[in-house]
Design a protein around this motif. Sequence first.
Motif, mmCIF file in Angstrom:
data_model
loop_
_atom_site.group_PDB
_atom_site.id
_atom_site.type_symbol
_atom_site.label_atom_id
_atom_site.label_comp_id
_atom_site.label_asym_id
_atom_site.label_seq_id
_atom_site.Cartn_x
_atom_site.Cartn_y
_atom_site.Cartn_z
ATOM 1 N N GLN A 30 0.833 -1.202 0.000
ATOM 2 C CA GLN A 30 0.000 0.000 0.000
ATOM 3 C C GLN A 30 0.867 1.252 0.000
ATOM 4 O OE1 GLN A 30 -2.041 0.950 3.665
ATOM 5 N NE2 GLN A 30 -3.745 1.958 2.582
ATOM 6 N N LYS A 31 1.915 1.242 0.802
ATOM 7 C CA LYS A 31 2.818 2.404 0.875
ATOM 8 C C LYS A 31 3.486 2.671 -0.469
ATOM 9 C CE LYS A 31 7.100 3.914 3.140
ATOM 10 N NZ LYS A 31 8.164 3.540 4.111
ATOM 11 N N ILE A 32 3.976 1.604 -1.097
ATOM 12 C CA ILE A 32 4.647 1.768 -2.396
ATOM 13 C C ILE A 32 3.661 2.258 -3.450
ATOM 14 C CG2 ILE A 32 5.850 0.558 -4.263
ATOM 15 C CD1 ILE A 32 6.966 -1.362 -2.125
ATOM 16 N N ALA A 33 2.500 1.594 -3.524
ATOM 17 C CA ALA A 33 1.514 1.940 -4.555
ATOM 18 C C ALA A 33 0.987 3.361 -4.371
ATOM 19 C CB ALA A 33 0.365 0.934 -4.538
ATOM 20 N N GLU A 34 0.788 3.779 -3.135
ATOM 21 C CA GLU A 34 0.349 5.159 -2.895
ATOM 22 C C GLU A 34 1.351 6.152 -3.467
ATOM 23 O OE1 GLU A 34 -0.332 5.791 1.235
ATOM 24 O OE2 GLU A 34 -2.414 5.092 1.164
ATOM 25 N N SER A 35 2.638 5.877 -3.231
ATOM 26 C CA SER A 35 3.674 6.767 -3.740
ATOM 27 C C SER A 35 3.665 6.801 -5.260
ATOM 28 C CB SER A 35 5.047 6.306 -3.226
ATOM 29 O OG SER A 35 6.063 7.127 -3.740
ATOM 30 N N LEU A 36 3.531 5.635 -5.882
ATOM 31 C CA LEU A 36 3.486 5.582 -7.344
ATOM 32 C C LEU A 36 2.232 6.261 -7.877
ATOM 33 C CD1 LEU A 36 4.640 1.871 -7.911
ATOM 34 C CD2 LEU A 36 6.056 3.934 -7.769
ATOM 35 N N GLY A 37 1.107 6.058 -7.202
ATOM 36 C CA GLY A 37 -0.165 6.606 -7.650
ATOM 37 C C GLY A 37 -0.234 8.113 -7.595
ATOM 38 N N HIS A 38 0.566 8.726 -6.723
ATOM 39 C CA HIS A 38 0.554 10.192 -6.624
ATOM 40 C C HIS A 38 1.021 10.854 -7.909
ATOM 41 C CE1 HIS A 38 -0.842 10.534 -2.592
ATOM 42 N NE2 HIS A 38 0.211 9.973 -2.037
ATOM 43 N N LYS A 39 1.698 10.105 -8.791
ATOM 44 C CA LYS A 39 2.144 10.672 -10.066
ATOM 45 C C LYS A 39 0.966 11.138 -10.919
ATOM 46 C CE LYS A 39 6.125 7.526 -10.183
ATOM 47 N NZ LYS A 39 6.824 6.449 -10.921
ATOM 48 N N LEU A 40 -0.200 10.556 -10.667
ATOM 49 C CA LEU A 40 -1.406 10.940 -11.397
ATOM 50 C C LEU A 40 -2.459 11.490 -10.417
ATOM 51 C CD1 LEU A 40 -1.943 10.757 -14.463
ATOM 52 C CD2 LEU A 40 -3.258 8.685 -14.045
ATOM 53 N N ASN A 41 -2.016 11.845 -9.222
ATOM 54 C CA ASN A 41 -2.905 12.306 -8.156
ATOM 55 C C ASN A 41 -3.967 11.264 -7.820
ATOM 56 O OD1 ASN A 41 -1.645 14.885 -7.881
ATOM 57 N ND2 ASN A 41 -2.737 15.590 -9.694
ATOM 58 N N LEU A 42 -3.566 9.982 -7.886
ATOM 59 C CA LEU A 42 -4.468 8.879 -7.574
ATOM 60 C C LEU A 42 -3.819 7.940 -6.558
ATOM 61 C CD1 LEU A 42 -5.793 8.060 -11.183
ATOM 62 C CD2 LEU A 42 -6.966 9.369 -9.394
ATOM 63 N N GLY A 43 -3.126 8.514 -5.584
ATOM 64 C CA GLY A 43 -2.407 7.718 -4.595
ATOM 65 C C GLY A 43 -3.317 6.857 -3.745
ATOM 66 N N CYS A 44 -4.461 7.413 -3.333
ATOM 67 C CA CYS A 44 -5.395 6.636 -2.497
ATOM 68 C C CYS A 44 -5.969 5.462 -3.285
ATOM 69 C CB CYS A 44 -6.518 7.524 -1.975
ATOM 70 S SG CYS A 44 -5.996 8.715 -0.733
ATOM 71 N N MET A 45 -6.278 5.676 -4.565
ATOM 72 C CA MET A 45 -6.806 4.593 -5.389
ATOM 73 C C MET A 45 -5.793 3.472 -5.548
ATOM 74 S SD MET A 45 -8.968 6.278 -8.529
ATOM 75 C CE MET A 45 -9.301 4.666 -9.252
ATOM 76 N N ALA A 46 -4.569 3.833 -5.892
ATOM 77 C CA ALA A 46 -3.531 2.819 -6.086
ATOM 78 C C ALA A 46 -3.223 2.113 -4.777
ATOM 79 C CB ALA A 46 -2.269 3.471 -6.651
ATOM 80 N N GLY A 47 -3.173 2.872 -3.686
ATOM 81 C CA GLY A 47 -2.906 2.266 -2.384
ATOM 82 C C GLY A 47 -4.009 1.312 -1.959
ATOM 83 N N LEU A 48 -5.261 1.677 -2.245
ATOM 84 C CA LEU A 48 -6.388 0.805 -1.906
ATOM 85 C C LEU A 48 -6.299 -0.517 -2.660
ATOM 86 C CD1 LEU A 48 -9.167 0.474 -0.498
ATOM 87 C CD2 LEU A 48 -10.190 1.519 -2.541
ATOM 88 N N ALA A 49 -5.946 -0.443 -3.934
ATOM 89 C CA ALA A 49 -5.811 -1.667 -4.727
ATOM 90 C C ALA A 49 -4.718 -2.560 -4.159
ATOM 91 C CB ALA A 49 -5.498 -1.310 -6.182
ATOM 92 N N ALA A 50 -3.594 -1.968 -3.778
ATOM 93 C CA ALA A 50 -2.491 -2.754 -3.219
ATOM 94 C C ALA A 50 -2.850 -3.332 -1.857
ATOM 95 C CB ALA A 50 -1.243 -1.882 -3.118
ATOM 96 N N LEU A 51 -3.596 -2.561 -1.055
ATOM 97 C CA LEU A 51 -3.988 -3.041 0.272
ATOM 98 C C LEU A 51 -4.859 -4.290 0.179
ATOM 99 C CD1 LEU A 51 -3.910 -2.271 3.355
ATOM 100 C CD2 LEU A 51 -6.101 -1.111 2.957
#
Length: 814
Positions: A30-51
Amino acid sequence: MEFIAHPGPFMSNGQRQPDQLLKDHLLDCQKIAESLGHKLNLGCMAGLAALLHDVGKYSSAFQEYIQSAKIDPNSVRRGSVDHSTAGGKLLYDMFHQPTNSPYEQMLAELVGNAIISHHSSSLRDYWDPQTTADSPFLNRVREKPVAEYDQIKNAFFAEVISLVNFKKSVQCAVCELQTFIEQLKDYSSLFLVGQFIYSCVIDADRTNTMLFEQGKAETWQADGDRTNLFAADYATVVTYLEAKNIDSPATKINQLRAQMALECDQFADRPTGVYQLSIPTGGGKTFSSLRFALKHAAKQHKTRIIYVVPFTTVIEQNAAVTRKALGLPENDQSHVLEFHSNVVQSQTITDDNESEEQGLELIKDTWDAPIIFTTMVQFLNTFYASGTRSIRRLHNLMNSVVIFDEVQSVPTKCISMFNEVVNFLSSFGQTTAVLCTATQPALDAVRNNLKLSENGEMIQNLPAVTEAFKRVEIVDQSHGEAWSLDRLADFVQELAVNKHNILVILNTKSAVKKLYQTLAATNMSEVFKLVHLSTSMCAAHRLSLFTSITEALENGQRLICISSQLIEAGVDVSFECVIRSTAGLDSIAQAAGRCNRNGEKERQNVYVVKITDDDEKLTYLPEIADGQKISLRLLQDMELDTKLYSGELLSPAALRKYFIDFFAREAIETDYPVKHTNLKLMPLMSNQGQRGSIKHATNEDWPLMLLNSSQTIAKFFQVIDSVTQTVLVPYKAGAEFITQLNGELTTEELDATLKAAQQYTVNLFTYQIKALDEAGLLMPLYNDQIIALRSEAYSEEYGVTMAGDGGAFDIAMF
């Protein structure tokens, strides 16, 4: 009980390290995906998927599977326990009900698809376009039963995150999605949003798993700010070019190059956008574009610079030039990465085969270096192709500078999908795109057009610059009877009486080889150095030949080079005379760029010839055949009206006319029609227009917010029609890499070896692989995930051969 995500790896003493707890894996991902997702301002979405991606591992069935695998790996079938469905089903059950908002339902679809597909070859189709109204996505999250579902949910909310905090995470993701959707003009962008979330989840999962196996799970760090790095690189390159210019002759050509380089430097102050760099061939676009990219990246705080070239041929030369300008070692891959292809073969994954990645499958091909050189095939595969190795790097294309070198080489069928990606990167990903070519392909004039930035041409007063840069005369030999290769060989010998060096470019490898052999059989081989260039040679081999060609030209050695069009794109060589078999006007222009490149002499001749169909079959090269027809018509028109296009075949006006005519002829092809079906891939990125027909067929409203068909797109998408496979070849250091890969290596050693080995690979067609295999000339490595060629099947003269005879693989492909 302790729930395990991955068993601990063995240490050097034969003992296992502690297992990775499931809750640690989910939270770390979740931590990694949130960081990657912020590149498109979608950190919470990417983090949720990883979680949620591995929530299904909370079942006792999966834990029994893990324990059995620890005792005896051969006692279980990898991926035999489905652990991907649970997370997507949980999200669907909680947030895709009639009482949920449209944004919550769309979130459940986008994030849920990334979860259920993270061990598959692509995202699932929301709607299967080859059926009446089937949804592979719904079949998975709504219809497929999940054993121990309640236990899985209870364990997840008890051990990882409370239900209250989980709902807060979902609402954060919903807000991100709503903000994003409010900027959209059409639903095609949501296809790319789904691909982006998928990319973040894949990379987070594989990265965390690999670091755990290396005992470094706590060491992951996001990309740092590279502003200072790019600023320092820019200063180094400017100093290098200033020194280079002092040593260069004060010719008109060099003065024009310096002027255009300065214009590109000044243009770097512009904001993020889609720009054109239309430097004439031989105008120094490699250094001009690098100067722009480094300065622009530093000013706009971009994360990386990516050069996308048409052929692997260009990668090694441009990367070598860039390393030299930056003062880097020749073999550097950490600062300037060459990415030719995926050396490791993708596995075939189905719903019943959820492969647990390990070893080679965890190696990163994520384009995390500051400067990257890759091909158009690899760029487009990142967004559309099947397999997780390509899409894993998609997120790294955000907040970058992407230079599309020789952009006219985008395959016609891929143009709409290429334009969609570039528009998305620029509009939402804060990525600057530069279309870099002397022959701009009018991508703004097609139906699904590219959104060019206003006043986006870097070179001022382009027609005057093109005229001032003219160094050749086009001599049309295409009228009348077509020439055989024997007639062409005679013509080469006639020209050779007064020429020290000649370049001949033909459309097929078989024609290139036949002409080379014909000339080699004459006494010309005693007077001239004859060079044969082919894509059957690995990159390192071609680079060696380019070096020998350059040295021969500089030393005044008499030289004749016969090549396919691989030499046209960005290869810095200058011949006295060029002969080009008729093709598209862009190819003729690129060929002309290899003649009198530095204005060493008065205007030299570029001969355009028509080769007989028997000697140059274009049956399997329809775009070259169509381009040839339009070019021949332009030549005929200009013969009738000598003032047409100011009498210049290669003028910007003539080239734009050529491309408009070409796209009009190929209009039906630009949306990627799939052969032998009624499908086109571009419309499948949205499918919103299908709602009415689905309701008419089923008498029911479509139950999902989305209808795009990622799975079908991935199934059919190929930049090049013929499927190829990457093979390691034993050319020089390639033999050492093959030996290394036949032994035991850690994942870190594998990573470094595979990156270095890319220069020693060749892409072969299926029938070639089969023939080599039947002849016993292939060596499978690492459970058939890497294929190597035996030494007797590689020739210094021809590249890949059958047992060194040089004659097995004559194919009508450039």
